[in-house]
Write an enzyme that holds these catalytic residues in place. Structure first.
Site, PDB file in Angstrom:
ATOM      1  CG  HIS A 391      28.083  -3.232  -1.245  1.00 35.66           C
ATOM      2  ND1 HIS A 391      28.790  -4.167  -1.957  1.00 35.66           N
ATOM      3  CD2 HIS A 391      26.791  -3.349  -1.624  1.00 35.66           C
ATOM      4  CE1 HIS A 391      27.949  -4.817  -2.751  1.00 35.66           C
ATOM      5  NE2 HIS A 391      26.734  -4.347  -2.568  1.00 35.66           N
ATOM      6  CD  GLU A 444      18.833  -1.537  -0.613  1.00 32.90           C
ATOM      7  OE1 GLU A 444      18.052  -0.941  -1.369  1.00 32.90           O
ATOM      8  OE2 GLU A 444      18.773  -2.740  -0.356  1.00 32.90           O
TER       9      GLU A 444
HETATM   10  C1  LIG Z   1      25.826  -4.500   3.557  1.00 33.84           C
HETATM   11  C2  LIG Z   1      26.483  -5.125   4.784  1.00 33.84           C
HETATM   12  C3  LIG Z   1      25.592  -6.258   5.290  1.00 33.84           C
HETATM   13  C4  LIG Z   1      27.850  -5.690   4.375  1.00 33.84           C
HETATM   14  O1  LIG Z   1      28.360  -6.316   5.495  1.00 33.84           O
HETATM   15  P1  LIG Z   1      29.741  -7.106   5.594  1.00 33.84           P
HETATM   16  O2  LIG Z   1      30.482  -7.084   4.321  1.00 33.84           O
HETATM   17  O3  LIG Z   1      29.423  -8.441   6.156  1.00 33.84           O
HETATM   18  O4  LIG Z   1      30.542  -6.194   6.592  1.00 33.84           O
HETATM   19  P2  LIG Z   1      30.779  -6.535   8.101  1.00 33.84           P
HETATM   20  O5  LIG Z   1      29.487  -6.904   8.746  1.00 33.84           O
HETATM   21  O6  LIG Z   1      31.885  -7.523   8.144  1.00 33.84           O
HETATM   22  O7  LIG Z   1      31.239  -5.130   8.653  1.00 33.84           O
HETATM   23  C5  LIG Z   1      32.594  -4.692   8.712  1.00 33.84           C
HETATM   24  C6  LIG Z   1      32.688  -3.587   9.745  1.00 33.84           C
HETATM   25  O8  LIG Z   1      31.992  -2.427   9.260  1.00 33.84           O
HETATM   26  C7  LIG Z   1      30.916  -2.098  10.142  1.00 33.84           C
HETATM   27  N1  LIG Z   1      29.759  -1.742   9.329  1.00 33.84           N
HETATM   28  C8  LIG Z   1      29.402  -2.279   8.129  1.00 33.84           C
HETATM   29  N2  LIG Z   1      28.296  -1.665   7.662  1.00 33.84           N
HETATM   30  C9  LIG Z   1      27.951  -0.746   8.595  1.00 33.84           C
HETATM   31  C10 LIG Z   1      26.891   0.171   8.683  1.00 33.84           C
HETATM   32  N3  LIG Z   1      25.978   0.274   7.715  1.00 33.84           N
HETATM   33  N4  LIG Z   1      26.819   0.958   9.771  1.00 33.84           N
HETATM   34  C11 LIG Z   1      27.744   0.857  10.757  1.00 33.84           C
HETATM   35  N5  LIG Z   1      28.792   0.002  10.730  1.00 33.84           N
HETATM   36  C12 LIG Z   1      28.885  -0.798   9.660  1.00 33.84           C
HETATM   37  C13 LIG Z   1      30.642  -3.346  10.948  1.00 33.84           C
HETATM   38  O9  LIG Z   1      30.076  -3.020  12.185  1.00 33.84           O
HETATM   39  C14 LIG Z   1      32.014  -3.938  11.069  1.00 33.84           C
HETATM   40  O10 LIG Z   1      32.690  -3.225  12.073  1.00 33.84           O
HETATM   41  P3  LIG Z   1      33.673  -3.987  13.102  1.00 33.84           P
HETATM   42  O11 LIG Z   1      34.859  -4.360  12.250  1.00 33.84           O
HETATM   43  O12 LIG Z   1      33.951  -2.969  14.129  1.00 33.84           O
HETATM   44  O13 LIG Z   1      32.930  -5.194  13.603  1.00 33.84           O
HETATM   45  C15 LIG Z   1      26.681  -4.058   5.895  1.00 33.84           C
HETATM   46  O14 LIG Z   1      27.489  -3.007   5.414  1.00 33.84           O
HETATM   47  C16 LIG Z   1      25.369  -3.534   6.445  1.00 33.84           C
HETATM   48  O15 LIG Z   1      24.801  -4.141   7.339  1.00 33.84           O
HETATM   49  N6  LIG Z   1      24.846  -2.372   5.900  1.00 33.84           N
HETATM   50  C17 LIG Z   1      23.595  -1.849   6.345  1.00 33.84           C
HETATM   51  C18 LIG Z   1      22.447  -2.548   5.644  1.00 33.84           C
HETATM   52  C19 LIG Z   1      22.311  -2.144   4.196  1.00 33.84           C
HETATM   53  O16 LIG Z   1      22.411  -0.982   3.849  1.00 33.84           O
HETATM   54  N7  LIG Z   1      22.059  -3.146   3.355  1.00 33.84           N
HETATM   55  C20 LIG Z   1      21.912  -2.964   1.944  1.00 33.84           C
HETATM   56  C21 LIG Z   1      23.052  -3.572   1.220  1.00 33.84           C
HETATM   57  S1  LIG Z   1      23.020  -3.174  -0.517  1.00 33.84           S
END
Ligand SMILES: CC(C)(COP(=O)(O)OP(=O)(O)OC[C@H]1O[C@@H](n2cnc3c(N)ncnc32)[C@H](O)[C@@H]1OP(=O)(O)O)[C@@H](O)C(=O)NCCC(=O)NCCS
Length: 505
Positions: A391, A444
């Site tokens: 998140h 989720e």
């Molecule tokens: C929610 C979300 C978009 C937040 O993303 P964010 O704050 O932009 O985080 P980042 O994309 O900067 O990710 C930071 C790191 O954690 C990792 N990461 C984040 N969520 C992850 C996940 N669900 N699975 C695997 N790795 C994940 C990223 O790959 C990144 O790794 P890196 O530093 O090696 O590149 C992200 O956690 C995600 O894609 N989750 C899955 C989708 C989901 O469940 N969405 C519902 C949200 S309520």
């Protein structure tokens, strides 16, 4: 030009004990002509009480003589060190929601620095620093003030108005929380019944939309149909631009929209499956009626309550992407339907609202607990996101996930046990392969489990989310309209340097 916080801060700081009453604190702030007091207990800083906290308190009609500062202060506030540079304090204030920061020297409170103090420095900076760069994805950037609610990511806490959202989900109906958001207070028994009854009369589809829905429902996803249907609704009901409406008109539109979106979505779902829409019943609660319109059967009370709690938990959640979208559109003076069409588009993305069905697809694919470790490991190494984990704001347990895990547990069933096993494995594997990223289940993961157990079909998971979030979006649109300024940021141009001669055709 002052460069260290020590040169700008007000010292000595004005403090107040945590067990003082709000009226004592207000008198103190008034007498000293200040916007915040640092709250102390046994000489340690335990919080800060600001004018904004006092406004929240005033809005909830409490007695300021008996209400303690402790209850309304912001606990464990960020602090700056006395020898920090002004820039550190500036980013502390602007990246979080604060206007005042306590200043400490080796842990001792020595002063307070305010946004106003820092602005005196900001005003004499070179002009080219004005367009400051912000983090990618606007992470942590404060773009508005809101009294709808907030998320405290480090604490795993979020609230609607002044109440914990999970506490509201434990004890209140969806309609009560809807009233809280729209009107700023929780209704008493009588107010609750009349608000619910009023909303229930607004559930029917207007005739033009009802006639077009069979066409709208085909193709695409239910959310695609919702986007089109909300657009048609606003046009059919003749909603003028927000700029040309007053609060009462906007509230009436917002109530209509919140009441009718579940009818639109359930009708779309049934039409897509060759079934006739089930008309809404005004004798059922919002959640019970939703399940009724979806299946044509009255759902068991435990399912109704579980879905109602899910709906309450997802009404609002800070400045998430869809809420921000709605506010940007509202800030242009467009109508409520336009703002919500945009918000639905933002919600449809898997990184925002589109994850619960994917989380359940993942559970299906994993199949048995013994396969979870290898499956998740492979996916993470491949660079995939594990749906339902991670998140932007929560770096600890998502309180919605904790709550829904409990709801799923009370509903029972094999899927719940399996999901808990996969959750444990995923958290372990993510901690090993993505150390320091603090990846836990988000709303989720268990949302999908709860909805599935309550008989909601998988392609209706995100649409169910849209039903509750519509109330949140509409609240934000009303708030934006009440004190509007066009939201119009800037971008850094990184293309080929202009101007270059335009080639001849
Ligand atoms: C929610 C979300 C978009 C937040 O993303 P964010 O704050 O932009 O985080 P980042 O994309 O900067 O990710 C930071 C790191 O954690 C990792 N990461 C984040 N969520 C992850 C996940 N669900 N699975 C695997 N790795 C994940 C990223 O790959 C990144 O790794 P890196 O530093 O090696 O590149 C992200 O956690 C995600 O894609 N989750 C899955 C989708 C989901 O469940 N969405 C519902 C949200 S309520």
């Amino acid at each position: 030009m002052p460069t260290a916080v020590a040169e700008l801060m007000s010292s000595p700081p004005v403090t107040c004990p945590a067990d003082a009453s709000l009226s004592e604190a207000t008198t103190l702030m008034d007498r000293r002509q200040i916007g915040a007091v640092v709250v102390t207990e046994r000489d340690a800083v335990v919080g800060i009480l600001t004018e904004r906290d006092l406004l929240r308190a005033a809005a909830s009609e409490i007695d300021p003589h008996t209400e303690s500062v402790r209850r309304w202060m912001t606990i464990d506030p960020d602090v700056v060190r006395v020898d920090d540079q002004v820039d550190a304090a500036w980013s502390g204030l602007t990246h979080h929601h604060y206007r005042h920061l306590p200043v400490v020297d080796h842990g001792d409170l020595v002063g307070v620095v305010s946004l106003r103090d820092l602005l005196t420095v900001a005003q004499i900076r070179p002009a080219d620093e004005a367009g400051a760069d912000v983090p990618r994805g606007l992470e942590g950037v404060v773009v508005a003030e809101t009294s709808v609610g907030d998320v405290r990511g480090q604490q795993g806490f979020y609230h609607y108005r002044q109440y914990s959202a999970t506490e509201l989900a434990s004890s209140r109906s969806f309609e009560d929380v809807w009233h809280l958001l729209f009107d700023g207070s929780l209704p008493d028994r009588e107010g609750s019944a009349s608000f619910a009854a009023r909303a229930a009369t607004l559930r029917d589809l207007p005739p033009g939309l009802a006639g077009l829905l069979p066409t709208v429902a085909t193709g695409g996803s239910p959310l695609d149909a919702l986007r089109t249907a909300v657009s048609l609704l606003g046009a059919e009901l003749g909603w003028p631009p927000g700029l040309d409406t007053d609060h009462d008109q906007r509230r009436a539109q917002a109530l209509r929209l919140g009441a009718v979106v579940p009818t639109i979505l359930t009708a779309v779902h049934r039409l897509r499956h060759g079934l006739d829409p089930v008309p809404p019943r005004s004798d059922l609660s919002h959640a019970a009626n939703y399940l009724w319109m979806l299946s044509g059967r009255e759902a068991p009370p435990a399912h109704v309550r579980a879905v109602e709690q899910y709906l309450i938990l997802t009404i609002d959640h800070g400045f998430n992407a869809s809420t921000f979208t709605a506010r940007v559109i509202a800030s242009t003076g467009a109508d409520l339907a336009a703002a919500v069409v945009g918000a639905v588009g933002a919600l449809s993305g898997p990184l925002h609202g589109g994850a619960p069905s994917r989380a359940l697809d993942m559970l299906d694919d994993i199949g048995t607990p013994d396969r979870a470790d290898a499956w998740i490991r492979r996916a993470v190494i491949r660079g995939d996101r594990i749906m339902g984990f991670g998140h932007r704001v929560y770096k600890t347990d998502d309180p919605r996930s904790v709550f829904l895990r409990g709801v799923a547990g009370s509903l029972g069933g094999d899927l719940v046990d399996f999901a808990e096993q996969v959750e444990r494995t995923a958290v372990e594997v993510l901690a090993e392969l993505k150390p320091g990223r603090q990846l836990y289940t988000n709303v989720e993961f268990f949302a999908g489990v709860v909805m599935h157990t309550c008989g909601i079909p998988r392609d209706m998971f995100t649409p169910t989310f849209a039903c509750s979030r519509t109330v949140g979006w509409a609240t934000h649109v009303m708030e934006q309209a009440a004190d509007n300024r066009l939201i119009r940021p800037a971008a850094r141009y990184v293309g080929p340097p202009p101007p270059q001669p335009v080639p001849a055709p």
